[in-house]
Scaffold this active site. Structure first.
Site, PDB file in Angstrom:
ATOM      1  N   ARG A  91       0.867  -1.167   0.000  1.00 29.34           N
ATOM      2  CA  ARG A  91       0.000   0.000   0.000  1.00 29.34           C
ATOM      3  C   ARG A  91       0.910   1.225   0.000  1.00 29.34           C
ATOM      4  O   ARG A  91       1.853   1.309   0.784  1.00 29.34           O
ATOM      5  CB  ARG A  91      -0.844   0.013   1.264  1.00 29.34           C
ATOM      6  CG  ARG A  91      -1.644   1.278   1.375  1.00 29.34           C
ATOM      7  CD  ARG A  91      -2.101   1.501   2.790  1.00 29.34           C
ATOM      8  NE  ARG A  91      -2.911   2.720   2.830  1.00 29.34           N
ATOM      9  CZ  ARG A  91      -3.039   3.454   3.912  1.00 29.34           C
ATOM     10  NH1 ARG A  91      -2.424   3.122   5.035  1.00 29.34           N
ATOM     11  NH2 ARG A  91      -3.780   4.539   3.892  1.00 29.34           N
ATOM     12  N   HIS A 180      -7.949   7.000   0.673  1.00 26.93           N
ATOM     13  CA  HIS A 180      -8.859   5.854   0.846  1.00 26.93           C
ATOM     14  C   HIS A 180      -9.391   5.372  -0.513  1.00 26.93           C
ATOM     15  O   HIS A 180     -10.446   4.743  -0.576  1.00 26.93           O
ATOM     16  CB  HIS A 180     -10.092   6.212   1.710  1.00 26.93           C
ATOM     17  CG  HIS A 180      -9.804   6.478   3.154  1.00 26.93           C
ATOM     18  ND1 HIS A 180     -10.519   7.410   3.888  1.00 26.93           N
ATOM     19  CD2 HIS A 180      -8.907   5.936   4.003  1.00 26.93           C
ATOM     20  CE1 HIS A 180     -10.067   7.431   5.137  1.00 26.93           C
ATOM     21  NE2 HIS A 180      -9.086   6.550   5.226  1.00 26.93           N
ATOM     22  N   ARG A 241      -8.396  13.947  13.802  1.00 25.45           N
ATOM     23  CA  ARG A 241      -8.127  15.013  12.815  1.00 25.45           C
ATOM     24  C   ARG A 241      -9.301  15.980  12.741  1.00 25.45           C
ATOM     25  O   ARG A 241     -10.457  15.565  12.807  1.00 25.45           O
ATOM     26  CB  ARG A 241      -7.892  14.409  11.427  1.00 25.45           C
ATOM     27  CG  ARG A 241      -6.525  13.782  11.274  1.00 25.45           C
ATOM     28  CD  ARG A 241      -6.373  13.072   9.946  1.00 25.45           C
ATOM     29  NE  ARG A 241      -6.205  11.635  10.147  1.00 25.45           N
ATOM     30  CZ  ARG A 241      -6.255  10.727   9.181  1.00 25.45           C
ATOM     31  NH1 ARG A 241      -6.465  11.075   7.930  1.00 25.45           N
ATOM     32  NH2 ARG A 241      -6.102   9.439   9.448  1.00 25.45           N
ATOM     33  N   GLU A 385      -9.304  -3.444   1.766  1.00 28.14           N
ATOM     34  CA  GLU A 385      -8.228  -2.825   0.989  1.00 28.14           C
ATOM     35  C   GLU A 385      -7.110  -3.819   0.684  1.00 28.14           C
ATOM     36  O   GLU A 385      -6.505  -3.774  -0.390  1.00 28.14           O
ATOM     37  CB  GLU A 385      -7.687  -1.613   1.749  1.00 28.14           C
ATOM     38  CG  GLU A 385      -8.699  -0.467   1.772  1.00 28.14           C
ATOM     39  CD  GLU A 385      -8.519   0.495   2.939  1.00 28.14           C
ATOM     40  OE1 GLU A 385      -8.808   0.084   4.082  1.00 28.14           O
ATOM     41  OE2 GLU A 385      -8.092   1.627   2.724  1.00 28.14           O
TER      42      GLU A 385
END
Ligand code: ADP
Length: 399
Positions: A91, A180, A241, A385
């Site tokens: 990734r 994402h 965040r 993912e």
């Protein structure tokens, strides 16, 4: 064919070993505290006991060596030899404008990823360390990279440009990239398959709600707009965040409390979001527990988080002039029936109607949670993912 999927962070490394014959996971695990004396390797072999080993792992190459040792371990392993690993997929968070697809790792690819260090200083250097660690441990094994940004490269300029002097884009490539992407791509594709429709015929809003949170407008199978920006800080309120805020707040704070750039970055990335507003947790389970127990800060954190999500969903329906499907995914999206209900019950303008009973039912499967009267199909699609990385690697290696 067995493929090892790696997600290398600066001090951690997660892995999953796939058997591509049936796309099953043979083992998964993580190395934490790389660079420290007491690093931890937690290994979960399929059908065997989970093991945890504490040792000194000072760099990523040692981490990969330890992982390989574990994979071929007499007791805890599931491979007879390292040679069974035929490819490795990584990734990579930032592919900038250079990558709109997954690619095989070459010297040029590594150079491009390095050029993007500036845009992803926490992530891309760690990914390169992961790639180099595999090179030195398994020099003959081909590697592929799968980018979080790639799916969003279809966005039109009207979505990806910021309304600031164009020279900043031309010179420094300051623009929205979105993240994402692997997840938004996967769940929008699965949503179309679930409904037995073609992605090209659908306008889908995908909500990836985990520790990081992002929404994407997937129009006719392509990313049309997404909430994260040049970095994964923009957009929705997240665990730690801030998401969107007036950019003028940053110089104002720096003037008032004499903070350095790194300190402001850390405040907005690590000490904001649910954590800052609840005053105590970034974990949605704890926020919901606090809310149920009457904690007003937890309630405010939840309200802000939900309200912002709902505004983004509405804006993406406007952006695409319609919304056929709304998808919830990732840790919070897949598990929090409370959040899904609060969002959907206040989107009745779009003709959304939830089936409360199905929404409440816990399941790990793909499912429709809207009622038969709903004008928008509301789905929960578990993201995967790692599987996308394994599949892309498999495809690239076999071509
Ligand atoms: P990451 O972005 O790190 O991949 P995940 O997608 O695994 O994160 O999501 C992690 C978050 O999922 C946790 O912070 C937790 O708040 C949330 N979560 C997990 N289970 C539940 C649950 N049953 N109810 C509400 N939130 C949950």
């Amino acid at each position: 064919m067995k493929i090892l999927v790696i997600n290398a962070g600066s001090s951690s490394l997660k892995y999953q070993l796939y058997n591509m014959e049936n796309e099953s996971v043979l083992a998964k695990g993580r190395v934490e505290r790389i660079g420290f004396e007491s690093s931890i390797l937690a290994h979960e072999p399929e059908g065997k006991e989970e093991v945890t080993e504490v040792s000194e792992i000072l760099d990523h190459t040692t981490a990969i060596k330890k992982v390989v040792q574990m994979l071929i371990h007499k007791e805890h392993g599931i491979l007879s030899s390292i040679d069974e690993i035929e490819a490795v997929g990584h990734r990579v968070v930032h592919g900038g404008e250079s990558f709109s697809n997954s690619v095989i790792v070459t010297e040029e690819v590594k150079q491009e990823i390095k050029k993007l260090f500036d845009l992803a200083p926490l992530h891309n250097p760690a990914h390169i360390m992961g790639i180099q660690a595999v090179e030195s441990t398994m020099p003959d094994v081909p590697q592929a990279v799968v980018f979080d940004t790639a799916f969003h490269q279809t966005m039109p300029a009207s979505s990806y440009l910021y309304a600031i002097p164009k020279a900043l884009y031309n010179k420094y490539k300051i623009r929205r990239y979105g993240f994402h992407g692997t997840s938004h791509d996967y769940v929008s594709d699965r949503a179309a398959a679930f409904l037995d429709k073609k992605p090209e015929d659908l306008k889908i809003v995908t909500c990836h709600i985990g520790n990081g949170v992002s929404c994407t407008a997937v129009k006719h199978g392509e990313s049309f707009d997404t909430s994260m920006g040049m970095t994964p800080l923009e957009g929705l309120m997240m665990g730690t965040r801030s998401g969107d805020l007036d950019p003028a707040v940053v110089p104002y704070i720096m003037g008032k409390v004499d903070l350095r750039i790194s300190e402001v970055n850390s405040m907005l990335n690590k000490h904001s979001g649910l954590m800052a507003i609840s005053g105590d947790s970034s974990d949605m389970r704890e926020i919901e527990e606090g809310m149920d127990a009457g904690d007003t800060n937890a309630k405010l954190a939840f309200d802000m988080y939900e309200y912002r999500l709902r505004k983004y969903i509405g804006s993406y329906a406007a952006a695409m002039d319609g919304m056929d499907v709304l998808v919830f995914t990732a840790g919070v999206g897949e598990n929090s029936s409370t959040l899904r209900k609060r969002i959907c019950d206040q989107l009745t303008f779009f003709g959304i109607e939830l089936d409360d009973k199905i929404n409440e039912t816990r399941s790990k499967n793909e499912r429709r949670i809207s009622s038969s009267n709903s004008k928008v199909e509301v789905l929960v699609i578990p993201t995967n993912e790692e599987l996308v990385i394994a599949r892309d690697t498999y495809k690239l290696i076999n071509n």
